[in-house]
Design an enzyme around this catalytic site. Structure first.
Site, PDB file in Angstrom:
ATOM      1  N   GLU A  38       0.812  -1.205   0.000  1.00 53.81           N
ATOM      2  CA  GLU A  38       0.000   0.000   0.000  1.00 53.81           C
ATOM      3  C   GLU A  38       0.857   1.272   0.000  1.00 53.81           C
ATOM      4  OE1 GLU A  38      -3.321   0.446  -0.364  1.00 53.81           O
ATOM      5  OE2 GLU A  38      -2.866   2.583  -0.302  1.00 53.81           O
ATOM      6  N   THR A  82      -6.093   2.282  -5.264  1.00 58.59           N
ATOM      7  CA  THR A  82      -5.843   0.848  -5.096  1.00 58.59           C
ATOM      8  C   THR A  82      -6.585   0.023  -6.141  1.00 58.59           C
ATOM      9  OG1 THR A  82      -5.454   0.927  -2.710  1.00 58.59           O
ATOM     10  CG2 THR A  82      -6.234  -1.147  -3.588  1.00 58.59           C
ATOM     11  N   HIS A 197      -1.038   3.438   4.838  1.00 57.18           N
ATOM     12  CA  HIS A 197      -2.050   4.206   4.093  1.00 57.18           C
ATOM     13  C   HIS A 197      -2.140   5.603   4.682  1.00 57.18           C
ATOM     14  CE1 HIS A 197      -5.839   5.448   2.318  1.00 57.18           C
ATOM     15  NE2 HIS A 197      -5.858   4.358   1.576  1.00 57.18           N
ATOM     16  N   ASP A 256       1.263   0.255  -4.946  1.00 57.11           N
ATOM     17  CA  ASP A 256       0.037   0.438  -5.748  1.00 57.11           C
ATOM     18  C   ASP A 256      -0.096   1.828  -6.357  1.00 57.11           C
ATOM     19  OD1 ASP A 256      -0.610   1.567  -3.244  1.00 57.11           O
ATOM     20  OD2 ASP A 256      -2.679   0.823  -3.273  1.00 57.11           O
ATOM     21  N   HIS A 257       0.362   2.852  -5.644  1.00 56.03           N
ATOM     22  CA  HIS A 257       0.251   4.234  -6.161  1.00 56.03           C
ATOM     23  C   HIS A 257       1.072   5.115  -5.243  1.00 56.03           C
ATOM     24  CE1 HIS A 257      -2.564   4.675  -2.834  1.00 56.03           C
ATOM     25  NE2 HIS A 257      -3.248   3.650  -3.311  1.00 56.03           N
TER      26      HIS A 257
HETATM   27  C1  GP9 Z   1      -9.051  -0.262   1.257  1.00 56.33           C
HETATM   28  C2  GP9 Z   1      -7.696  -0.146   0.672  1.00 56.33           C
HETATM   29  C3  GP9 Z   1      -7.336   1.300   0.365  1.00 56.33           C
HETATM   30  O1  GP9 Z   1      -9.675  -1.483   1.325  1.00 56.33           O
HETATM   31  O2  GP9 Z   1      -7.390  -1.059  -0.288  1.00 56.33           O
HETATM   32  O3  GP9 Z   1      -7.656   1.771  -0.885  1.00 56.33           O
HETATM   33  P1  GP9 Z   1      -7.083   3.177  -1.406  1.00 56.33           P
HETATM   34  O4  GP9 Z   1      -7.636   4.255  -0.507  1.00 56.33           O
HETATM   35  O5  GP9 Z   1      -5.590   3.135  -1.316  1.00 56.33           O
HETATM   36  O6  GP9 Z   1      -7.550   3.298  -2.807  1.00 56.33           O
HETATM   37 MN    MN Z   2      -3.970   2.054  -2.114  1.00 50.29          MN
END
Ligand code: GP9
Ligand code: MN
Length: 423
Positions: A38, A82, A197, A256-257
């Site tokens: 993440e 994500t 996150h 992921d980003h």
């Molecule tokens: C939530 C997680 C976060 O289930 O995968 O998603 P994001 O906010 O990074 O798009």
């Molecule tokens: Mn994410």
């Protein structure tokens, strides 16, 4: 309609990159373990905060003999964050320019990795310590052909171990072990972590590195949550080794980003010790990609690539040719890999030219692009636009309905049920 799909197939066929015989089938029959990192950006890899490594475990993997580490790999996500990353990884299709394909295109026809591999005897599963409806996962995963989705209902979540978006990584991996062990092998699995996150807050008892001191709370905390995520990974790897899974599993890890948006450039300038120009900003969209295949020769790979490229790379490692599939990425290990990396807004990076907001830069210097290279830059721009248009046609028109690759059995989403009680 079917004319549209023919046009798209002609395009993806002309874009296809042949597998590299040195890697094709290197992981044939092995399990697949995706570890979704993440918000992890590539700048933290080998970065030292006050002389201390932030991600010592991931750093050690950059030297692992069976691991390829890609240091010019970019995320290509947009508003779907994500879910865009997942969408690209499972399908090698781009996410949409607005919103999230996960939420708006959940019922489309897909020819996604779980279905492709499912037809080769793989059992597929996603592990995630958040509610299954987040990003509409519990619907679109059926369309992808995921056999199992272990969402927060399958985990014990005490308040002390609860992060903003679900269970903290360490207990998450721990509690995932019996669920993983319930799957027949070979399996295709994905573990979606959440500790690192935004806004990167964490109980201080759970930290093992001091925060940065820029005064920007999320930037400062980022180093602590990234360290925690790195430690959690290390623990999970220990389990994989001790259980023996390590020796017959392909492990893919990807950021992921971005985690730190441009709103935090001031603090990031302190962290990186340089000015963040638009060119630097594009460079900061690098996310780490690690691919470990037992027996494969590892090393640092400088190829430019993006998230749409992972699926063809993985399928070729597994010995499955991708030429009959409608995919927009190309195998990172192919001699014919396309190193022009499209961002969702039409900007791009490549080893030679980078464009951000209508301005063009020389990728080797970061300086304004020379006039005599502008023609090539424009050509790249058109190639990127065309690719995005075709991908959007597939997703918006649900075009995979009209095309079934040879030997592919269409997914029947009604046969999937992720409720715990249905077990
Ligand atoms: C939530 C997680 C976060 O289930 O995968 O998603 P994001 O906010 O990074 O798009
Ligand atoms: Mn994410």
């Amino acid at each position: 309609n079917s004319d549209d799909v023919t046009e798209v197939i002609n395009y993806t066929k002309s874009n296809y990159a042949e597998p590299n015989p040195a890697y094709f089938g290197a992981g044939k029959g092995m399990n697949v373990i995706y570890l979704h990192l993440e918000s992890l950006q590539n700048f933290v890899i080998n970065y030292k905060l006050n002389g201390e490594e932030v991600t010592p475990f991931l750093n050690s993997l950059t030297n692992d003999e069976n691991t390829l580490y890609f240091d010019n790999f970019f995320h290509q996500t947009a508003q779907g964050k994500t879910s865009d990353a997942e969408f690209m990884l499972e399908n090698s299709l781009f996410g949409l320019p607005q919103g999230s394909a996960f939420t708006t295109k959940g019922l489309n026809t897909y020819q996604a990795a779980p279905a492709i591999l499912g037809q080769q005897g793989y059992t597929s599963a996603v592990f995630h310590g958040n509610s299954g409806s987040f990003w509409n996962r519990n619907e679109i995963y059926k369309s992808f052909g995921f056999n199992k989705f272990f969402d927060s209902n399958y985990y014990q979540i005490n308040t002390a171990e609860q992060a903003e978006y679900g269970l903290m990584d360490k207990p998450f991996y721990e509690q995932s072990i019996p669920l993983l062990e319930s799957l027949p092998q070979p399996f295709y699995t994905k573990f979606i972590t959440v500790s690192n996150h935004y806004p990167y807050s964490i109980n201080q008892e759970d930290t093992t590195i001091a925060p940065a001191t820029t005064g920007d709370k999320s930037v400062d905390g980022y180093f602590q949550t990234a360290r925690y995520a790195d430690e959690a990974l290390k623990q999970f790897f220990e389990y994989l080794k001790q259980s023996g899974l390590y020796d017959h599993s392909i492990i893919v890890m990807y950021g992921d980003h971005y985690g730190i948006s441009e709103n935090h450039n001031k603090a990031m300038e302190q962290v990186l010790g340089k000015k963040i120009t638009p060119y630097e900003s594009a460079g900061l969209q690098r996310v780490p990609l690690f691919i470990r295949v037992p027996g494969m020769e590892g090393g640092v790979n400088h190829e430019y690539g993006g998230q749409v490229d992972i699926l063809p790379t993985l399928l070729h490692l597994l010995g499955t040719d991708t030429k009959d599939y409608i995919q927009f990425g190309t195998d990172l290990l192919s001699e014919q890999h396309d190193d022009l990396v499209a961002f969702r807004n039409g900007d791009y990076v490549s080893p030679t030219i980078t464009t951000v907001n209508g301005k063009y830069y020389d990728s080797t210097t970061g300086m304004k692009l020379a006039e005599d290279k502008m023609e090539e830059a424009q050509k790249f721009k058109e190639i990127v636009q065309q690719k995005l248009i075709y991908s959007d046609k597939v997703v918006n028109g649900d075009l995979l309905r009209f095309y079934t690759p040879e030997n592919f059995i269409p997914v029947d989403r009604t046969t999937y049920n992720y409720n715990k009680d249905s077990e």
